[in-house]
Design a protein around this motif. Sequence first.
Motif, short mmCIF file in Angstrom:
data_model
loop_
_atom_site.label_atom_id
_atom_site.label_comp_id
_atom_site.label_asym_id
_atom_site.label_seq_id
_atom_site.Cartn_x
_atom_site.Cartn_y
_atom_site.Cartn_z
N LEU A 1 0.88 -1.35 0.19
CA LEU A 1 0.00 0.09 0.05
C LEU A 1 0.76 1.19 0.58
O LEU A 1 0.85 2.65 -0.48
CB LEU A 1 -0.83 0.03 0.85
N SER A 2 2.06 1.11 0.20
CA SER A 2 2.69 2.34 0.60
C SER A 2 3.76 2.69 -0.41
O SER A 2 3.72 3.68 -0.70
CB SER A 2 3.84 2.66 2.30
N TRP A 3 4.13 1.83 -1.12
CA TRP A 3 4.62 1.93 -2.52
C TRP A 3 4.06 2.21 -3.18
O TRP A 3 4.18 3.43 -4.45
CB TRP A 3 5.14 0.47 -3.17
N VAL A 4 2.26 1.79 -3.54
CA VAL A 4 1.69 2.40 -4.38
C VAL A 4 1.13 3.75 -4.01
O VAL A 4 1.23 4.75 -4.78
CB VAL A 4 0.09 1.86 -4.83
N THR A 5 0.71 3.57 -2.25
CA THR A 5 0.14 6.07 -2.79
C THR A 5 1.80 6.65 -2.72
O THR A 5 1.60 7.58 -3.49
CB THR A 5 -0.06 6.12 -1.34
N ASP A 6 2.62 6.61 -2.52
CA ASP A 6 3.59 7.30 -2.48
C ASP A 6 4.20 7.04 -3.89
O ASP A 6 5.05 8.36 -4.37
CB ASP A 6 5.38 6.64 -2.01
N ALA A 7 3.93 6.36 -4.54
CA ALA A 7 4.52 6.21 -6.32
C ALA A 7 3.29 7.74 -6.68
O ALA A 7 3.52 8.59 -7.26
CB ALA A 7 4.11 5.20 -6.30
N VAL A 8 1.92 7.37 -5.99
CA VAL A 8 1.02 8.78 -6.47
C VAL A 8 1.93 10.17 -6.27
O VAL A 8 1.29 10.61 -7.48
CB VAL A 8 -0.10 8.07 -5.73
N ASP A 9 2.07 9.86 -4.71
CA ASP A 9 2.25 11.23 -4.52
C ASP A 9 3.61 11.80 -5.22
O ASP A 9 3.44 12.93 -5.78
CB ASP A 9 2.53 11.17 -3.07
N GLU A 10 4.62 10.83 -5.72
CA GLU A 10 5.65 11.41 -6.44
C GLU A 10 5.30 11.68 -7.76
O GLU A 10 5.81 13.26 -8.96
CB GLU A 10 5.87 10.48 -5.78
N ALA A 11 4.14 10.85 -8.44
CA ALA A 11 4.29 11.20 -9.69
C ALA A 11 2.87 13.16 -9.94
O ALA A 11 3.62 13.36 -11.06
CB ALA A 11 3.56 10.25 -10.50
N GLY A 12 2.54 12.99 -8.80
CA GLY A 12 1.52 14.00 -8.77
C GLY A 12 2.35 15.20 -8.78
O GLY A 12 1.67 16.12 -9.27
#
Length: 386
Positions: free
Chosen positions: A65-76
């Motif tokens: 979950l952290s991998w997915v959410t952190d990726a979204v935050d970084e890409a955003g």
Amino acid sequence: MNPLLKAEQAVLGSVLIEPGQLDRLDWLAPDHFQRPVHRALFAALRTLRKVGHPAVAGERSAPSLSWVTDAVDEAGRHVRGLTAAYPHTLISACPRSEHAPVYGRMVLEGAIHRSVTEHAIRLHQAARADALLGEVEGALHHADVLTEVLGDLARRWGTEPRPVAPVPVPVTAPLAPSSVRASRAAEDEQFLLAVLAERPGAVDEVVGWLRPDDFADPAHQQLYRCLGALHHRGEPIDRITLLWEAQRRGLLADGTLTDDHLTAICDGVGAGSAEWLGERVIRSSITRTAGASARAVRSLAENEALAPGQLINHALHALGPLDDVRIRWQTANGRSATTRAAPAPSPAQVHAALIRSTSLPGPPASSRGGSVPTPASARPPSRGHG
């Protein structure tokens, strides 16, 4: 259904499921993705791996979950329109995460076609602009850029860049010049031919680097061939011998040359510098050839049935005529002809070829009849892929 979109979603989904798949995708770059959201997300995933995200070191069979959410935050931080729900769409679009290198190959293949198309368009635009200005530098620069791009893409795909003619060779219609450019080129050609026909020794100034195909007008091409034939045989050149040579070649009987053509040449102004006029003719030839090469490359790139290796090698072949006229233009200007050497491939850029050449396990050799096939690792990397 868009196969390229599906492939981009699948490769991203595989990395979201299994972060370790990034180690098998070092040859894939964010710019290879077509959609901006996908480019930003893949760049974010690589950034997280670089900074040592905890999910990268772990062995997980389910998405972190952290991998997915952190990726979204970084890409955003770099792109708009990425929602928290979209990564779950990507995960569901991935049939098998272990197939990530194959999905990545599909993305790279689409990027190769897209990149070649874009650079061919730029070359065509530069050729048209140079033709209006009477210049050649812009077209030659973009031709060099396209050649370098083809070499880089070949190394990323894992094949050797080499010119290969397509079978059958596509017929490219001549570039239709504007009326202004056409009339200006025709005048230069007429003036040059008049000088060559009237001034003794003028042919010697241009015969070493000017070719019949450098003339835009087919009638002018034939007249220059007649002049070249007379010069080659050591016969005198004037309006009468030129007319006689044209008749011997059947150019008057078949209508290739008309009275208007001959009158414009033989009764034209025969004074001037043959070398200077020849340079103007070959400049026009460069821009016409660049435009034709660009359209041929674009036509190849838009053919989705061509494998990347085939596309790259056919595109290099399409640029061959431009290299030829460039060398002769350099000779006319007293410059040494230069050839572009492809840089040596980097080991880090051949992973795609290794992925492509790895065969699936099969039955033991003893259970198969006939000769034992050559191992995949011993085959040339470009076999079966153009």
